[in-house]
Design a protein around this motif. Structure first.
Motif, mmCIF file in Angstrom:
data_model
loop_
_atom_site.group_PDB
_atom_site.id
_atom_site.type_symbol
_atom_site.label_atom_id
_atom_site.label_comp_id
_atom_site.label_asym_id
_atom_site.label_seq_id
_atom_site.Cartn_x
_atom_site.Cartn_y
_atom_site.Cartn_z
ATOM 1 N N ARG A 35 0.872 -1.164 0.000
ATOM 2 C CA ARG A 35 0.000 0.000 0.000
ATOM 3 C C ARG A 35 0.909 1.213 0.000
ATOM 4 O O ARG A 35 2.120 1.082 0.185
ATOM 5 N N SER A 36 0.351 2.350 -0.174
ATOM 6 C CA SER A 36 1.164 3.549 -0.148
ATOM 7 C C SER A 36 1.869 3.645 1.204
ATOM 8 O O SER A 36 1.225 3.625 2.247
ATOM 9 N N GLY A 37 3.182 3.677 1.192
ATOM 10 C CA GLY A 37 3.949 3.800 2.431
ATOM 11 C C GLY A 37 4.280 2.503 3.130
ATOM 12 O O GLY A 37 4.868 2.517 4.212
ATOM 13 N N ALA A 38 3.934 1.363 2.527
ATOM 14 C CA ALA A 38 4.244 0.076 3.163
ATOM 15 C C ALA A 38 4.326 -1.022 2.113
ATOM 16 O O ALA A 38 3.592 -1.018 1.128
ATOM 17 N N LYS A 39 5.228 -1.955 2.351
ATOM 18 C CA LYS A 39 5.314 -3.150 1.513
ATOM 19 C C LYS A 39 5.880 -4.267 2.356
ATOM 20 O O LYS A 39 6.570 -4.028 3.353
ATOM 21 N N GLY A 40 5.566 -5.485 1.964
ATOM 22 C CA GLY A 40 6.081 -6.601 2.734
ATOM 23 C C GLY A 40 5.697 -7.928 2.143
ATOM 24 O O GLY A 40 5.156 -8.008 1.036
ATOM 25 N N HIS A 41 5.979 -8.969 2.892
ATOM 26 C CA HIS A 41 5.645 -10.315 2.454
ATOM 27 C C HIS A 41 5.402 -11.225 3.655
ATOM 28 O O HIS A 41 5.788 -10.907 4.777
ATOM 29 N N LEU A 42 4.764 -12.323 3.368
ATOM 30 C CA LEU A 42 4.530 -13.379 4.345
ATOM 31 C C LEU A 42 4.962 -14.673 3.685
ATOM 32 O O LEU A 42 4.502 -14.975 2.584
ATOM 33 N N ILE B 12 5.457 -18.900 4.166
ATOM 34 C CA ILE B 12 4.980 -20.041 4.944
ATOM 35 C C ILE B 12 5.879 -21.234 4.661
ATOM 36 O O ILE B 12 6.143 -21.553 3.501
ATOM 37 N N THR B 13 6.352 -21.856 5.732
ATOM 38 C CA THR B 13 7.035 -23.142 5.605
ATOM 39 C C THR B 13 6.217 -24.165 6.378
ATOM 40 O O THR B 13 5.185 -23.817 6.967
ATOM 41 N N GLY B 14 6.677 -25.376 6.424
ATOM 42 C CA GLY B 14 5.960 -26.428 7.133
ATOM 43 C C GLY B 14 5.813 -26.188 8.622
ATOM 44 O O GLY B 14 4.918 -26.733 9.253
ATOM 45 N N GLU B 15 6.673 -25.348 9.192
ATOM 46 C CA GLU B 15 6.595 -25.096 10.628
ATOM 47 C C GLU B 15 6.715 -23.637 11.026
ATOM 48 O O GLU B 15 6.770 -23.315 12.206
ATOM 49 N N ASP B 16 6.735 -22.716 10.059
ATOM 50 C CA ASP B 16 6.974 -21.317 10.381
ATOM 51 C C ASP B 16 6.169 -20.381 9.484
ATOM 52 O O ASP B 16 6.013 -20.645 8.292
ATOM 53 N N LEU B 17 5.650 -19.312 10.093
ATOM 54 C CA LEU B 17 5.079 -18.187 9.349
ATOM 55 C C LEU B 17 5.982 -16.994 9.614
ATOM 56 O O LEU B 17 6.317 -16.718 10.766
ATOM 57 N N HIS B 18 6.384 -16.306 8.564
ATOM 58 C CA HIS B 18 7.268 -15.154 8.715
ATOM 59 C C HIS B 18 6.629 -13.958 8.018
ATOM 60 O O HIS B 18 6.380 -13.981 6.824
ATOM 61 N N VAL B 19 6.359 -12.907 8.794
ATOM 62 C CA VAL B 19 5.800 -11.659 8.268
ATOM 63 C C VAL B 19 6.903 -10.608 8.314
ATOM 64 O O VAL B 19 7.503 -10.379 9.367
ATOM 65 N N HIS B 20 7.162 -9.990 7.175
ATOM 66 C CA HIS B 20 8.151 -8.921 7.080
ATOM 67 C C HIS B 20 7.458 -7.726 6.432
ATOM 68 O O HIS B 20 6.934 -7.835 5.329
ATOM 69 N N LEU B 21 7.441 -6.604 7.126
ATOM 70 C CA LEU B 21 6.739 -5.415 6.649
ATOM 71 C C LEU B 21 7.643 -4.205 6.813
ATOM 72 O O LEU B 21 8.211 -3.984 7.881
#
Length: 92
Positions: free
Chosen positions: A47-54, A56-65
């Motif tokens: 969105r305006s002013g933000a970007k990131g990704h999520l 998924i692995t078999g045992e982990d969720l990783h959110v980076h924003l």
């Protein structure tokens, strides 16, 4: 630039992990006007002013924003919402 980086372990099967990620993405989209798109098991959002990704692995969720200058004052609230939603959707 301000960064939010959240890792959460999970014991969900792949389908349920994807559902959990979709639930998080929908919540962020509605609360913070974020657009998102799936690329396999990788979710990107922007969105305006933000970007990131999520990721998924078999045992982990990783959110980076990454937050731009205008959203920096809301970092705490956004991070709290991400953690709150992950608490709900990953609850066993």
């Amino acid at each position: 630039m301000s960064v939010i980086d959240v890792h959460r372990t999970h014991s969900l099967d792949k389908d349920h992990a994807l559902e959990a990620a979709e639930s998080l993405a929908q919540d962020l989209s509605s609360q913070f006007d974020v657009n998102y798109q799936w690329e396999g098991d990788h979710l990107t959002f922007k969105r305006s002013g933000a970007k990131g990704h999520l990721n998924i692995t078999g045992e982990d969720l990783h959110v980076h924003l990454e937050l731009g200058m205008l959203l920096r004052p809301f970092k705490s609230r956004i991070e709290q919402e991400i953690n709150s939603q992950l608490d709900k959707i990953l609850k066993a």
